[in-house]
Design a protein around this motif. Structure first.
Motif, PDB file in Angstrom:
ATOM      1  N   ALA A  24       0.826  -1.211   0.000  1.00 55.09           N
ATOM      2  CA  ALA A  24       0.000   0.000   0.000  1.00 55.09           C
ATOM      3  C   ALA A  24       0.860   1.261   0.000  1.00 55.09           C
ATOM      4  O   ALA A  24       0.595   2.205  -0.733  1.00 55.09           O
ATOM      5  N   SER A  25       1.908   1.268   0.809  1.00 51.34           N
ATOM      6  CA  SER A  25       2.757   2.461   0.918  1.00 51.34           C
ATOM      7  C   SER A  25       3.941   2.423  -0.039  1.00 51.34           C
ATOM      8  O   SER A  25       4.687   3.401  -0.133  1.00 51.34           O
ATOM      9  N   THR A 124      -1.864 -19.834   6.970  1.00 48.71           N
ATOM     10  CA  THR A 124      -2.485 -19.647   8.277  1.00 48.71           C
ATOM     11  C   THR A 124      -3.379 -18.416   8.288  1.00 48.71           C
ATOM     12  O   THR A 124      -3.108 -17.436   7.586  1.00 48.71           O
ATOM     13  N   GLN A 125      -4.416 -18.511   9.101  1.00 49.74           N
ATOM     14  CA  GLN A 125      -5.309 -17.376   9.331  1.00 49.74           C
ATOM     15  C   GLN A 125      -4.822 -16.663  10.582  1.00 49.74           C
ATOM     16  O   GLN A 125      -4.637 -17.291  11.623  1.00 49.74           O
ATOM     17  N   THR A 126      -4.610 -15.353  10.482  1.00 46.13           N
ATOM     18  CA  THR A 126      -4.191 -14.552  11.627  1.00 46.13           C
ATOM     19  C   THR A 126      -5.184 -13.411  11.790  1.00 46.13           C
ATOM     20  O   THR A 126      -6.004 -13.169  10.901  1.00 46.13           O
ATOM     21  N   PRO A 127      -5.106 -12.683  12.902  1.00 50.24           N
ATOM     22  CA  PRO A 127      -5.994 -11.523  13.052  1.00 50.24           C
ATOM     23  C   PRO A 127      -5.794 -10.475  11.953  1.00 50.24           C
ATOM     24  O   PRO A 127      -6.713  -9.728  11.621  1.00 50.24           O
ATOM     25  N   ASP A 128      -4.598 -10.461  11.337  1.00 49.55           N
ATOM     26  CA  ASP A 128      -4.299  -9.479  10.287  1.00 49.55           C
ATOM     27  C   ASP A 128      -4.739  -9.935   8.902  1.00 49.55           C
ATOM     28  O   ASP A 128      -4.811  -9.129   7.981  1.00 49.55           O
ATOM     29  N   GLY A 129      -4.999 -11.228   8.717  1.00 49.18           N
ATOM     30  CA  GLY A 129      -5.380 -11.746   7.408  1.00 49.18           C
ATOM     31  C   GLY A 129      -4.824 -13.143   7.212  1.00 49.18           C
ATOM     32  O   GLY A 129      -4.483 -13.839   8.160  1.00 49.18           O
ATOM     33  N   VAL A 151      -5.413  -9.664   2.858  1.00 47.62           N
ATOM     34  CA  VAL A 151      -6.643  -9.357   3.562  1.00 47.62           C
ATOM     35  C   VAL A 151      -7.728  -9.411   2.496  1.00 47.62           C
ATOM     36  O   VAL A 151      -7.725  -8.606   1.566  1.00 47.62           O
ATOM     37  N   GLY A 152      -8.588 -10.421   2.618  1.00 51.06           N
ATOM     38  CA  GLY A 152      -9.536 -10.675   1.537  1.00 51.06           C
ATOM     39  C   GLY A 152      -8.749 -11.115   0.317  1.00 51.06           C
ATOM     40  O   GLY A 152      -7.909 -12.004   0.392  1.00 51.06           O
ATOM     41  N   ASP A 153      -8.978 -10.456  -0.801  1.00 51.47           N
ATOM     42  CA  ASP A 153      -8.245 -10.773  -2.029  1.00 51.47           C
ATOM     43  C   ASP A 153      -7.093  -9.808  -2.288  1.00 51.47           C
ATOM     44  O   ASP A 153      -6.458  -9.869  -3.338  1.00 51.47           O
ATOM     45  N   ILE A 154      -6.835  -8.908  -1.339  1.00 47.03           N
ATOM     46  CA  ILE A 154      -5.821  -7.869  -1.551  1.00 47.03           C
ATOM     47  C   ILE A 154      -4.535  -8.227  -0.812  1.00 47.03           C
ATOM     48  O   ILE A 154      -4.546  -8.485   0.391  1.00 47.03           O
ATOM     49  N   GLU A 155      -3.426  -8.237  -1.555  1.00 47.69           N
ATOM     50  CA  GLU A 155      -2.119  -8.487  -0.961  1.00 47.69           C
ATOM     51  C   GLU A 155      -1.602  -7.194  -0.338  1.00 47.69           C
ATOM     52  O   GLU A 155      -1.537  -6.160  -0.996  1.00 47.69           O
ATOM     53  N   HIS A 156      -1.239  -7.269   0.958  1.00 48.02           N
ATOM     54  CA  HIS A 156      -0.790  -6.093   1.690  1.00 48.02           C
ATOM     55  C   HIS A 156       0.721  -6.054   1.905  1.00 48.02           C
ATOM     56  O   HIS A 156       1.306  -4.989   2.003  1.00 48.02           O
ATOM     57  N   MET A 157       1.327  -7.241   2.019  1.00 50.85           N
ATOM     58  CA  MET A 157       2.737  -7.296   2.347  1.00 50.85           C
ATOM     59  C   MET A 157       3.339  -8.552   1.715  1.00 50.85           C
ATOM     60  O   MET A 157       2.684  -9.589   1.652  1.00 50.85           O
ATOM     61  N   ALA A 158       4.571  -8.437   1.255  1.00 43.50           N
ATOM     62  CA  ALA A 158       5.309  -9.584   0.722  1.00 43.50           C
ATOM     63  C   ALA A 158       6.734  -9.520   1.254  1.00 43.50           C
ATOM     64  O   ALA A 158       7.288  -8.430   1.431  1.00 43.50           O
ATOM     65  N   SER A 159       7.302 -10.682   1.534  1.00 45.22           N
ATOM     66  CA  SER A 159       8.684 -10.690   2.018  1.00 45.22           C
ATOM     67  C   SER A 159       9.456 -11.844   1.392  1.00 45.22           C
ATOM     68  O   SER A 159       8.876 -12.835   0.942  1.00 45.22           O
ATOM     69  N   PHE A 160      10.773 -11.670   1.361  1.00 47.60           N
ATOM     70  CA  PHE A 160      11.683 -12.693   0.873  1.00 47.60           C
ATOM     71  C   PHE A 160      12.820 -12.816   1.871  1.00 47.60           C
ATOM     72  O   PHE A 160      13.381 -11.795   2.318  1.00 47.60           O
TER      73      PHE A 160
END
Length: 173
Positions: A24-25, A124-129, A151-160
């Motif tokens: 998002a940012s 896994t399901q977490t409180p954040d998504g 969150v839903g169908d929207i990707e908020h964060m990705a990491s490697f």
């Protein structure tokens, strides 16, 4: 390779270099972790207690993993320390199984794992998504890991992460 064999390859001390991208940012942050990963037998009391607390049959436990993590994101002045216990329950014929995770922050996540072509996928399901994490080896002492938070169908964060074994290599069969 079966799930128990794969989990056994995770044992040892690891150094992890991570880059996280917040979609998002459009910002990224790097970080490092020291990980100590210990394989737990199906009879381990902490695994049995976690299953019982979550309404899962402990007789279906195939293995577990305890991860002690000491991490720092670039720019932070303090490390984050956490212990996570993971329980893998008996997989189906397709190689999928129930995953339970409990962290030292008193959170429990229910999810599933699958092992396909020596790539372990944890969802896994977490409180954040929903978090989907994939782990694989480039060689026995170099592991790769990606994760995506949706969150839903929207990707908020990705990491490697690239992770180098520092010691405690698994016994070669």
């Amino acid at each position: 390779m079966d799930i128990v064999s794969f989990i056994e390859t995770l044992a040892g001390k690891w150094f992890s270099q991570r880059t996280t991208h917040y979609l998002a940012s459009q910002t990224s942050k790097a970080g490092q972790s020291n990980l100590l990963m210990e394989v737990l037998p199906a009879t381990d009391a902490s695994l049995v207690q976690l299953c019982e607390a979550q309404g899962q049959d402990p007789s279906h436990i195939v293995c577990g993993l305890k991860v002690d993590q000491d991490s720092r994101l670039d720019g932070d002045t303090r490390n984050t320390q956490r212990t996570t216990v993971m329980v893998m329950l008996q997989p189906t014929a397709e190689g999928k199984g129930v995953l339970l995770q409990a962290s030292s922050k008193e959170t429990v996540a229910l999810g599933e794992y699958s092992l396909d072509s020596d790539v372990l996928t944890l969802t896994t399901q977490t409180p954040d998504g929903t978090v989907q994490e994939r782990l694989w080896f480039a060689n026995p002492n170099l592991r790769m890991r990606t994760s995506v938070l949706k969150v839903g169908d929207i990707e908020h964060m990705a990491s490697f992460c690239s992770e180098i074994r520092l010691g405690g290599a698994p016994v070669q069969s």
